[in-house]
Design a protein around this motif. Structure first.
Motif, PDB file in Angstrom:
ATOM      1  N   ASP A  12      -7.560   6.574  11.744  1.00  0.00           N
ATOM      2  CA  ASP A  12      -8.310   5.506  11.751  1.00  0.00           C
ATOM      3  C   ASP A  12      -8.419   4.978  10.335  1.00  0.00           C
ATOM      4  OD1 ASP A  12      -8.984   5.949  14.545  1.00  0.00           O
ATOM      5  OD2 ASP A  12     -10.767   7.029  14.282  1.00  0.00           O
ATOM      6  N   LEU A  13      -8.735   5.766   9.428  1.00  0.00           N
ATOM      7  CA  LEU A  13      -9.021   5.167   8.003  1.00  0.00           C
ATOM      8  C   LEU A  13      -7.677   4.512   7.691  1.00  0.00           C
ATOM      9  CD1 LEU A  13     -10.589   5.038   5.270  1.00  0.00           C
ATOM     10  CD2 LEU A  13      -9.582   7.213   4.633  1.00  0.00           C
ATOM     11  N   PHE A  14      -6.348   4.958   7.952  1.00  0.00           N
ATOM     12  CA  PHE A  14      -5.129   4.309   7.503  1.00  0.00           C
ATOM     13  C   PHE A  14      -5.342   2.914   8.210  1.00  0.00           C
ATOM     14  CE2 PHE A  14      -0.773   3.051   7.306  1.00  0.00           C
ATOM     15  CZ  PHE A  14      -0.306   3.604   6.354  1.00  0.00           C
ATOM     16  N   VAL A  15      -5.566   3.049   9.417  1.00  0.00           N
ATOM     17  CA  VAL A  15      -5.285   1.687  10.213  1.00  0.00           C
ATOM     18  C   VAL A  15      -6.149   0.546   9.683  1.00  0.00           C
ATOM     19  CG1 VAL A  15      -5.652   0.834  12.619  1.00  0.00           C
ATOM     20  CG2 VAL A  15      -4.553   2.635  12.577  1.00  0.00           C
ATOM     21  N   ILE A  16      -7.526   0.971   9.396  1.00  0.00           N
ATOM     22  CA  ILE A  16      -8.634   0.074   8.953  1.00  0.00           C
ATOM     23  C   ILE A  16      -8.101  -0.305   7.494  1.00  0.00           C
ATOM     24  CG2 ILE A  16     -10.707  -0.049   7.867  1.00  0.00           C
ATOM     25  CD1 ILE A  16     -10.575  -0.082  10.756  1.00  0.00           C
ATOM     26  N   ALA A  17      -7.417   0.337   6.717  1.00  0.00           N
ATOM     27  CA  ALA A  17      -6.861   0.089   5.507  1.00  0.00           C
ATOM     28  C   ALA A  17      -5.780  -1.019   5.459  1.00  0.00           C
ATOM     29  CB  ALA A  17      -6.357   1.183   4.662  1.00  0.00           C
ATOM     30  N   ILE A  18      -4.900  -0.742   6.429  1.00  0.00           N
ATOM     31  CA  ILE A  18      -3.842  -1.832   6.471  1.00  0.00           C
ATOM     32  C   ILE A  18      -4.149  -3.126   7.220  1.00  0.00           C
ATOM     33  CG2 ILE A  18      -2.079   0.018   6.199  1.00  0.00           C
ATOM     34  CD1 ILE A  18      -1.438  -0.455   9.113  1.00  0.00           C
ATOM     35  N   ASP A  19      -5.485  -2.844   7.951  1.00  0.00           N
ATOM     36  CA  ASP A  19      -5.783  -4.028   8.856  1.00  0.00           C
ATOM     37  C   ASP A  19      -6.700  -5.038   7.967  1.00  0.00           C
ATOM     38  OD1 ASP A  19      -5.476  -5.435  10.897  1.00  0.00           O
ATOM     39  OD2 ASP A  19      -7.115  -4.382  12.229  1.00  0.00           O
ATOM     40  N   GLN A  20      -6.802  -4.757   6.678  1.00  0.00           N
ATOM     41  CA  GLN A  20      -7.870  -5.707   5.719  1.00  0.00           C
ATOM     42  C   GLN A  20      -7.114  -6.965   5.135  1.00  0.00           C
ATOM     43  OE1 GLN A  20     -11.111  -4.760   5.246  1.00  0.00           O
ATOM     44  NE2 GLN A  20     -10.437  -3.500   6.944  1.00  0.00           N
ATOM     45  N   GLY A  21      -5.739  -6.986   5.172  1.00  0.00           N
ATOM     46  CA  GLY A  21      -4.962  -8.271   4.941  1.00  0.00           C
ATOM     47  C   GLY A  21      -4.526  -7.894   3.293  1.00  0.00           C
ATOM     48  N   PRO A  22      -3.507  -8.798   2.807  1.00  0.00           N
ATOM     49  CA  PRO A  22      -3.092  -8.512   1.431  1.00  0.00           C
ATOM     50  C   PRO A  22      -4.027  -8.747   0.569  1.00  0.00           C
ATOM     51  CG  PRO A  22      -2.314 -10.525   2.790  1.00  0.00           C
ATOM     52  CD  PRO A  22      -2.870 -10.033   3.517  1.00  0.00           C
ATOM     53  N   GLU A  23      -5.121  -9.379   0.701  1.00  0.00           N
ATOM     54  CA  GLU A  23      -6.009  -9.916  -0.463  1.00  0.00           C
ATOM     55  C   GLU A  23      -6.793  -8.860  -0.609  1.00  0.00           C
ATOM     56  OE1 GLU A  23      -7.750 -11.332   3.415  1.00  0.00           O
ATOM     57  OE2 GLU A  23      -5.800 -11.198   2.645  1.00  0.00           O
ATOM     58  N   HIS A  24      -6.949  -7.645   0.079  1.00  0.00           N
ATOM     59  CA  HIS A  24      -7.677  -6.455  -0.096  1.00  0.00           C
ATOM     60  C   HIS A  24      -6.953  -5.274   0.126  1.00  0.00           C
ATOM     61  CE1 HIS A  24     -11.245  -9.035   0.199  1.00  0.00           C
ATOM     62  NE2 HIS A  24     -10.925  -9.431   1.545  1.00  0.00           N
ATOM     63  N   ALA A  25      -5.772  -5.304  -0.390  1.00  0.00           N
ATOM     64  CA  ALA A  25      -4.733  -4.079  -0.494  1.00  0.00           C
ATOM     65  C   ALA A  25      -5.295  -2.977  -1.067  1.00  0.00           C
ATOM     66  CB  ALA A  25      -3.264  -4.528  -1.159  1.00  0.00           C
ATOM     67  N   VAL A  26      -5.281  -1.912  -0.502  1.00  0.00           N
ATOM     68  CA  VAL A  26      -5.504  -0.601  -1.253  1.00  0.00           C
ATOM     69  C   VAL A  26      -4.535   0.310  -1.627  1.00  0.00           C
ATOM     70  CG1 VAL A  26      -6.817   1.726  -0.468  1.00  0.00           C
ATOM     71  CG2 VAL A  26      -7.471  -0.167   0.695  1.00  0.00           C
ATOM     72  N   GLY A  27      -4.691   0.731  -2.779  1.00  0.00           N
ATOM     73  CA  GLY A  27      -3.453   1.640  -3.503  1.00  0.00           C
ATOM     74  C   GLY A  27      -3.052   2.706  -2.806  1.00  0.00           C
ATOM     75  N   GLN A  28      -1.981   2.889  -2.679  1.00  0.00           N
ATOM     76  CA  GLN A  28      -1.364   4.094  -2.070  1.00  0.00           C
ATOM     77  C   GLN A  28      -1.990   5.597  -2.773  1.00  0.00           C
ATOM     78  OE1 GLN A  28       2.843   4.681  -1.150  1.00  0.00           O
ATOM     79  NE2 GLN A  28       2.945   2.871  -2.281  1.00  0.00           N
ATOM     80  N   GLY A  29      -2.234   5.495  -3.829  1.00  0.00           N
ATOM     81  CA  GLY A  29      -2.735   6.929  -4.447  1.00  0.00           C
ATOM     82  C   GLY A  29      -4.276   7.130  -4.128  1.00  0.00           C
ATOM     83  N   ASP A  30      -5.313   5.861  -4.109  1.00  0.00           N
ATOM     84  CA  ASP A  30      -6.318   5.959  -3.669  1.00  0.00           C
ATOM     85  C   ASP A  30      -6.458   6.405  -2.221  1.00  0.00           C
ATOM     86  OD1 ASP A  30      -6.805   5.000  -6.321  1.00  0.00           O
ATOM     87  OD2 ASP A  30      -7.632   3.000  -5.629  1.00  0.00           O
ATOM     88  N   LEU A  31      -5.723   5.743  -1.547  1.00  0.00           N
ATOM     89  CA  LEU A  31      -5.722   5.730  -0.053  1.00  0.00           C
ATOM     90  C   LEU A  31      -5.136   7.394   0.337  1.00  0.00           C
ATOM     91  CD1 LEU A  31      -6.203   5.056   2.795  1.00  0.00           C
ATOM     92  CD2 LEU A  31      -4.011   3.992   2.879  1.00  0.00           C
ATOM     93  N   SER A  32      -4.111   7.899  -0.241  1.00  0.00           N
ATOM     94  CA  SER A  32      -3.816   8.955  -0.154  1.00  0.00           C
ATOM     95  C   SER A  32      -4.866  10.176  -0.169  1.00  0.00           C
ATOM     96  CB  SER A  32      -2.601   9.638  -0.881  1.00  0.00           C
ATOM     97  OG  SER A  32      -1.429   9.065  -0.542  1.00  0.00           O
ATOM     98  N   LEU A  33      -5.791   9.953  -1.522  1.00  0.00           N
ATOM     99  CA  LEU A  33      -6.652  11.030  -1.640  1.00  0.00           C
ATOM    100  C   LEU A  33      -7.796  11.133  -0.623  1.00  0.00           C
ATOM    101  CD1 LEU A  33      -7.185  10.285  -5.603  1.00  0.00           C
ATOM    102  CD2 LEU A  33      -6.565  12.296  -4.627  1.00  0.00           C
TER     103      LEU A  33
END
Length: 209
Positions: free
Chosen positions: A6-27
């Protein structure tokens, strides 16, 4: 779907202007897995240690959560939460992207919403995406807390209750894990800043006066 998915889906659904870093998201994904394992009774949190319980009981049919349970350190003194986040979290966002693509939850688009390297993906309209969106719109406290750690705003105003006042985060184990994720993300940012400074100093050295 699990909290991590669910967190991954929410992260990629934010749009490119709110991109989340891979490292942060992985943690954060590693933390979400740990919280789900706590909820399933597969582990307990004792201080800053992850203590395996009885036989792993991850979400039915979820391969990644089952894999996380299998990778728990089962010998005393057990693993610190921070160490688990760094070990399990290594490249975990890419693992989730691949798994969700295989499950048909993500599709590659030329103008996708989030770019991981050369790949661009976006969620498809599926029950999994709607479930994640429902938790997000309801400001489900665990999902909102983990998203906030990686810089995703859940839309709460400044005068709304904090995390400690939200139902579902009064559980000490959950708050401990969320705090550990926050500390790990801050540590990763400090490493990034240090490398930026070192690289700039190195470039100036070769550029000369």
């Amino acid at each position: 779907m699990t909290t991590a998915k669910d967190l991954f889906v929410i992260a990629i659904d934010q749009g490119p202007e709110h991109a989340v870093g891979q490292g942060d998201l992985s943690l954060a994904l590693a933390g979400a897995e740990l919280i789900d394992l706590v909820g399933a009774g597969a582990v307990t949190v004792d201080g800053d240690r992850v203590v395996p319980g009885g036989p792993p009981a991850p979400a039915p049919g979820d391969r990644l959560l089952g894999e996380a349970a299998e990778r728990l350190t089962r010998q005393p003194p057990y693993e610190r939460i921070e160490d688990w986040l760094w070990r399990r979290g290594r490249d975990l966002s890419s693992v989730y992207q691949t798994a969700l693509e295989e499950d048909g939850e993500l599709t590659r688009k030329r103008g996708g919403r989030l770019s991981f390297g050369s790949e661009r993906v976006e969620p498809v309209d599926s029950p999994g995406r709607r479930r994640a969106a429902g938790r997000w719109e309801a400001k489900e406290p665990v999902l909102a807390a983990l998203a906030s750690v990686v810089g995703i705003d859940d839309g709460r105003s400044g005068d709304e209750p904090g995390l400690d006042d939200k139902p579902g985060l009064e559980d000490e184990a959950v708050t401990t894990v969320v705090a550990a994720v926050h500390d790990a993300v801050m540590e990763l940012e400090a490493v990034r800043q240090r490398r930026t400074i070192e690289n700039a100093a190195y470039a100036n050295l070769w550029r000369g006066p």
